[in-house]
Structures are given as structure tokens and as C-alpha cells.
Design a protein around this motif. Structure first.
Motif, PDB file in Angstrom:
ATOM      1  N   ASP A   1       0.826  -1.209   0.000  1.00 38.54           N
ATOM      2  CA  ASP A   1       0.000   0.000   0.000  1.00 38.54           C
ATOM      3  C   ASP A   1       0.859   1.257   0.000  1.00 38.54           C
ATOM      4  O   ASP A   1       0.541   2.241  -0.677  1.00 38.54           O
TER       5      ASP A   1
ATOM      6  N   LYS B   1       2.281   1.792  -3.471  1.00 38.04           N
ATOM      7  CA  LYS B   1       1.232   2.281  -4.375  1.00 38.04           C
ATOM      8  C   LYS B   1       0.982   3.771  -4.158  1.00 38.04           C
ATOM      9  O   LYS B   1       0.815   4.528  -5.119  1.00 38.04           O
ATOM     10  N   LYS B   2       0.969   4.180  -2.878  1.00 41.79           N
ATOM     11  CA  LYS B   2       0.726   5.592  -2.595  1.00 41.79           C
ATOM     12  C   LYS B   2       1.874   6.462  -3.109  1.00 41.79           C
ATOM     13  O   LYS B   2       1.643   7.558  -3.636  1.00 41.79           O
TER      14      LYS B   2
ATOM     15  N   GLU C   1      -5.616   8.371  -3.480  1.00 44.68           N
ATOM     16  CA  GLU C   1      -6.547   7.277  -3.184  1.00 44.68           C
ATOM     17  C   GLU C   1      -7.375   6.890  -4.397  1.00 44.68           C
ATOM     18  O   GLU C   1      -7.774   5.729  -4.547  1.00 44.68           O
TER      19      GLU C   1
ATOM     20  N   ILE D   1      -5.151   4.497  -6.297  1.00 41.20           N
ATOM     21  CA  ILE D   1      -4.967   3.253  -5.541  1.00 41.20           C
ATOM     22  C   ILE D   1      -6.244   2.408  -5.563  1.00 41.20           C
ATOM     23  O   ILE D   1      -6.204   1.188  -5.730  1.00 41.20           O
TER      24      ILE D   1
END
Length: 660
Positions: free
Chosen positions: A574, A577-578, A600, A603
Motif C-alpha cells: 500500500d 502504491k501511494k 486514493e 490506488i
């Protein structure tokens, strides 16, 4: 860029009437009118100038025709751009004189918070903003060699010329807005790198809610002081008001009595909440007046004296209230604020002069430092009964910032509340499709009669159907009533229509063919494939997009130097990805894409935002002059994909601000 205005207009008198951004927007309107019939005559102009709101609201078609006929007898004469501008200026002045409120400048239809007539600056505001910058950016590794800035000098306007300081200031206001890996921070930047920083700054400023319609990258390069200070003022205001909402400060619920009032409080702009908080605290004192603004109502410093006595009784000084001279009282108020540990954003003279920006900053900082609200949570139970839809909140934010970026007459703070009278929606429709609004039947605010609001919103729905929006079971009254689901559905279709129209206008080979989602998807996959990558997306809801790799491949394909692959992660966790998502957004803005999505959205693969991100990258690429495109782009691809129209605008124009 600096020569671009001269290319559009050779007459120096006309150049002085408009900013470069306004000229480009007017050029867009002119080109649109001319495209309708192949050429534009004075006769055509008479019937089409009413599309400009300032003209259409105040003059009938016949009055417009008669006015132009009195100036130019031969209606068959063809109109070039300079003639169009002269007619526009004269008509605008005539229309304004009819209202008894002459326009302050020639381009009032492009209103923005940063537009000024005299181009003067407040030395007090400059000193205050410099102190703020010195305080919040003192520890920055890149800027510390330039700080502290001397507030009595003009060094600020030299330092902003490389774009780094403003990018960093945006991140202070809304942390994480700009991925600082995307900022060019070499000691000596070339003009291209400086322009990239300014482009990143402007597009990021729009994405946090600043109004930058009349500001271009050239304004920073030239150090135009009133525009630089105007933007800095907006950024600092956003920072100082960041806690004025129930999400950040749930104790604000103490200001209301029941859940209905909580919903009303949630819809208020932060400045109004700050005023309500101030009056809430003043009720605890002997002060009987209601403070309604941060200017005339506080200039005698009495409200401040009572407010600080309530918030910090341990530092209270009886002489603060006893003194008769407002200036002396203001000095005592600032002494008390110092003892509380509050930073000064103004001088005693600024208080008695009623400086609205600096007084607001002062009160906002007092709130941040000591708000005097209860730390008990029993009253916060109201909040638990309210719906908490993060997706609705994020979409509302995107559409709000997009609408504000267009330079409408009124800044909106909440789409569900501020669009209910239909006026801002009509203005937005007119920006997206010039001339489509019938201003003669539109009702201008303030609107007290409910049926007048319904009339406006009925026209909004009618135009939506004309543009082929899907509006089953939607009526104007649904907008007036603030139906969230229907308002969001309408705004999404309006935003999507806007980007598709911009793309359609750039595709000369399409001969009016509508651009579809499939066209955008196919273009993106083709660009990435032609760059030698195996990445592809099957749709805008393809879950593999969440790692960000495809969009980084796409950005690299349209501008090979844009992505530093050593900074890209594998996009597995995560956190990875951010990091990729924030980098994608900043790189796209740095190129010139005006986008409002959050990390977001990438993502979680928000289908709507994936479409607008891809379409914005496509729009940026197609409007680049052929010679500036990457060498790997084939001639056939270029020839079929673009035409550099005269109404194509750079990233800092009002037209492009409506991209996404």
C-alpha cells in the motif's frame, strides 16, 4: 511564452487592456464563433456577442445589433481577432454603463480572487506573508539558504521566480499535495525547468482550492508582485483555515444545539465557521455586538480584547478594555496575544485599518492555538448520527475545485449548498459550451423567490439534455432541494463532456466526430505500446492500475524526460502504491494537466478519475506543437491526432483550467 501575447495581438493598446490569460480565453471564444460559419462578419458578431454574460444579461439582441451598427455600418465586413476585441471592449463598457456599475476592467467575465485594477500591494500583507514563510519553511533543506527573507525588501519576488518556494508553501498548507520528488531543485534552473515548477505550482494550487484564472507562469518569471502576493494569500488562508471543519475539530459541534444545526454547520465555508466560533466565545463576555466580518467590526479592537480575555483569563489586562484609543487598545491586544504564544499576522495599525486578510489570519491563528472549546465528547454524539460517505465527500471536493478553477463570479464552498440556485451551474455550462445559456431568462442572485431558483435549475437540466446527459427522472427542483446523488451525477457528466469537447476540438481529422471513452482508452494503450512497454489497461476500472505503473509508462511515453524511474516503486505494498500515485499526480500537473484527483483515487481505481486523468494527459499531448513532441512519435500518429488550434491554451489559462 513572453512573446505569445504579441503573436495574438499586435496593437499595444489592446495588449494593455488584457492579461495574456484573458487574451487566450477571448481567442478561444473568437475561434469558436468563427468555426461555426467558416468566417465571422460584423453581422454574425451582432447576434453572437450576447453569449458573453456581461452583454447577454444587460442588452437585448436588438440593442446589441443597433449598437454595433452605429459603430460599423457595413455588416458584411469580416472580423479579425483585433476587431473582435475592440467590439468586445465597447460592448462591454456599454452594457456595464446600463447597469450603473461600470466594470472595473475590460474582462469582468473572467473574475478571479487575484485580479486587481491598480496592481498595488499592501506592504503590511507582504511583511505578514514573509514572516509566515520564514517561520514555516525555515527548516527546509533547499530554501534555508534563502531564508529568512527581509520583509522590507522585494527579495520575496526574486525567490519565487524558480517556483520552488511556492510549491513548498502549498505542501505546508495541504501536506502531500505535491510529491517533492517532482520539483526541480537544482541550484541553477534553466527556463524550461523553472516553467515546469511554475506549472506544477499553478495546477497544484487549483487542486487545493485556489483561484488562479488570471495568473500564468510568465507572471512568476516576471515577478508580478500583486499576482504573487494574491496567490500566497490564498495558500496561507487555506492553511490557517484547515482546522475549521468538524472532521479536524469535532469539538466545533459545541457551537450548535442539535443534529439539524450540525448539518448546517458542515455546509458553511470556514470563514463563516470562524465568525460563528468568535461570536460563540464573545457571548461568554460582556461584549454585546455580533461580529459579521474581519474588517469594520473588529477595527476598534474591542471584540479582540473580550475574545482574548475569555480564552486566556490568566493573561487578561483590565486596561485593555479601559483604554479609549483604538490604536492603543490594538497594541495591548497584540501584547496579550504574544503572552498567549500566538504569532502576529498584523500590526496594531492593520487592526484599526480593518485589513480583512490579516485580521482573518490573526483570528484563525488564535483558533488554532487556543479555541476554548470543550474537550468532552458527549456532545459529539450528534456526529455519529450523520452519514459518513467518504466517496461522496471526495467527489464533492473534485467537482468543487474544478468549478472554482473556471473563474466563475462566485467562489463555492459546498456544491450541495452553493449550486442550489442554479446560477453557478449556468455560468459553468457557459464556460464549457460558450453561448449555450439563455441569459435573458436566467435569474441573477440574490434570488429570494424559490420558483426563480427552479427556473434557473430547469434551464440547467434542459441544457444537460441538449448535451445528451443521462438525466432520467431529474428535474430542476432536485437541484434546488440539494439532492446529493443527482447533483454529483450531473456534475460528473458535465466534467466528462468538457474534456471530451476539448479533445474533439483538437482532433482536426475527426470532422466533428465525437470522442468516446473507448477512443481515450485506445489512445493510451497505443502510446504505451509504441514506447516499447508491455503494460496495458483493459478498462478504466482495471484493478491492475492501482500500482500506478501504467500511468507512469504513459507519462514517460508522452514526455520521456518526465519520469525519473529510479524514484518509481514496484507498487506492491500500500505504501509503494501511494508513493507511485502521488508521483503520477505531480508529474502530470508538472507537464500541464489540470487534475483534481487524490492518490486514493488511483490506488482504489476510481473509474471516473481514471478516465479524467487519462483524458487530461491525452489533451496535454495532443495540443503540443508537432516539433516539440518526442521523436519516437510517428508522423502518421501526429498527423491524425492533432491540430494546434489557435484556441489551444497553455496550462495556466482559463480555458485549460476546465480540463479536469
Amino acid at each position: 511564452m513572453s512573446g505569445y501575447v504579441g503573436i495574438l495581438v499586435s496593437d499595444p493598446c489592446l495588449q494593455n487592456q488584457f492579461t495574456q490569460v484573458e487574451l487566450r480565453s477571448l481567442k478561444s471564444h473568437f475561434t469558436s464563433m468563427r468555426r461555426e460559419s467558416g468566417k465571422l462578419t460584423l453581422g454574425d458578431l451582432a447576434s453572437r456577442m450576447s453569449r458573453f454574460k456581461a452583454v447577454g444579461e444587460n442588452l437585448s439582441d436588438q440593442e446589441t445589433t443597433d449598437f454595433i451598427a452605429a459603430l460599423y455600418p457595413n455588416f458584411n465586413d469580416e472580423v479579425d481577432f483585433e476587431s473582435f476585441l475592440k467590439v468586445y471592449l465597447k460592448l462591454h463598457a456599454h452594457a456595464s454603463s446600463r447597469t450603473g456599475n461600470p466594470a472595473k476592467n475590460s474582462s469582468a467575465f473572467l473574475k478571479a480572487a487575484t485580479t486587481t485594477l491598480l496592481h498595488t500591494i499592501s506592504e503590511s500583507e507582504k511583511a505578514s506573508y514573509v514572516a509566515h514563510i520564514n517561520n514555516y519553511l525555515a527548516q527546509d533543506g533547499f530554501l534555508n539558504k534563502y531564508l529568512p527573507i527581509d520583509p522590507s525588501s522585494n527579495d520575496l519576488f526574486e525567490i519565487v521566480k524558480d517556483g520552488v518556494l511556492l510549491c513548498k508553501l502549498i505542501n505546508v498548507a495541504v501536506p502531500g499535495t505535491i510529491d517533492e520528488r517532482a520539483i526541480n531543485t537544482k541550484r541553477l534552473l534553466n527556463p524550461w525547468e523553472r516553467n515546469e515548477n511554475h506549472t506544477l505550482c499553478l495546477n497544484s494550487a487549483k487542486a487545493i482550492g485556489c483561484t488562479v484564472v488570471n495568473i500564468g507562469t510568465q507572471d512568476f518569471i516576471e515577478g508580478r508582485r500583486h499576482l504573487v502576493l494574491g496567490l500566497i494569500s490564498q495558500i496561507i488562508k487555506i492553511q490557517l483555515l484547515a482546522d475549521l471543519n468538524l472532521k479536524k475539530t469535532p469539538q466545533l459541534v459545541e457551537l450548535v444545539d442539535d443534529s439539524k444545526d450540525v448539518e448546517e454547520l458542515m455546509s458553511l465555508p470556514p470563514e463563516k465557521i470562524l465568525l460563528r466560533w468568535m461570536n460563540f466565545q464573545l457571548k461568554k463576555s460582556s461584549y454585546k455586538k455580533i461580529v459579521t466580518n474581519f474588517s469594520t467590526d473588529v477595527k476598534d479592537a474591542e471584540a479582540y480584547a473580550h475574545l482574548l480575555n475569555v480564552l486566556a483569563p490568566e493573561h487578561s489586562n483590565p486596561s485593555t478594555l479601559a483604554v479609549k484609543d483604538p490604536l492603543q487598545r490594538a497594541k495591548l491586544v497584540l501584547d496579550l496575544a504574544d503572552r498567549m504564544g500566538c504569532k502576529r499576522y498584523l500590526t496594531a495599525k492593520d487592526i484599526v485599518d480593518g485589513s480583512p486578510n490579516l485580521n482573518l489570519a490573526f483570528v484563525a491563528h488564535i483558533f488554532q492555538h487556543r479555541n476554548g472549546l470543550s474537550t468532552q465528547t458527549k456532545q459529539i454524539s450528534f456526529l455519529e448520527t450523520l452519514p459518513d460517505d467518504a466517496q461522496v465527500s471526495r467527489e464533492e471536493r473534485v467537482f468543487r475545485f474544478w468549478i472554482n478553477s473556471l473563474g466563475n463570479s462566485t467562489y463555492i464552498d459546498n456544491v450541495f449548498e452553493d449550486l442550489r440556485n442554479g446560477w453557478i451551474l449556468l455560468e459553468t455550462l457557459d464556460k464549457v459550451s460558450p453561448g449555450i445559456v439563455n441569459w435573458k431568462v436566467a435569474n441573477k442572485p440574490p434570488i429570494k423567490l424559490p420558483f426563480k431558483k427552479v427556473e434557473n435549475c430547469n434551464q440547467v437540466v434542459k441544457i444537460g439534455k441538449q448535451l445528451k446527459f443521462s438525466l432520467v427522472n431529474i428535474a430542476g427542483n432536485d437541484i434546488v432541494q440539494g439532492n446529493k446523488k443527482l447533483i454529483l451525477a450531473y456534475l460528473w457528466q458535465l466534467m466528462r463532456f468538457n474534456i471530451l469537447q476539448l479533445l474533439k476540438n483538437l482532433r482536426s481529422h475527426s470532422h466533428g466526430k465525437e470522442i468516446t471513452d473507448v477512443d481515450i482508452l485506445r489512445w493510451a494503450n497505443t502510446k504505451v505500446s509504441n514506447s516499447g512497454s508491455q503494460s496495458r489497461m483493459d478498462s478504466f476500472k482495471d484493478k491492475s492500475l492501482s500500482d500506478g505503473i501504467f500511468f507512469l509508462e504513459l507519462l514517460s511515453a508522452v514526455q520521456p524526460r518526465s519520469v525519473n524511474w529510479s524514484l518509481v516503486t514496484k507498487g506492491v505494498t500500500d505504501e509503494q502504491k501511494k508513493m507511485n500515485a502521488t508521483y503520477i499526480i505531480s508529474i502530470a500537473r508538472k507537464l500541464g494537466c489540470s487534475i483534481f484527483l487524490l492518490p486514493e483515487d488511483i490506488i482504489e481505481v476510481n473509474q471516473k478519475m481514471m478516465l479524467t486523468l487519462t483524458a487530461s494527459i491525452m489533451y496535454w499531448f495532443l495540443k503540443q506543437p508537432v516539433e516539440e513532441k518526442p521523436a519516437a512519435t510517428s508522423d502518421s500518429e501526429n498527423g491524425s491526432q492533432m491540430e494546434t488550434l489557435s484556441n489551444s491554451t497553455t496550462d495556466d489559462s482559463a480555458s485549460e483550467s476546465s480540463v479536469e
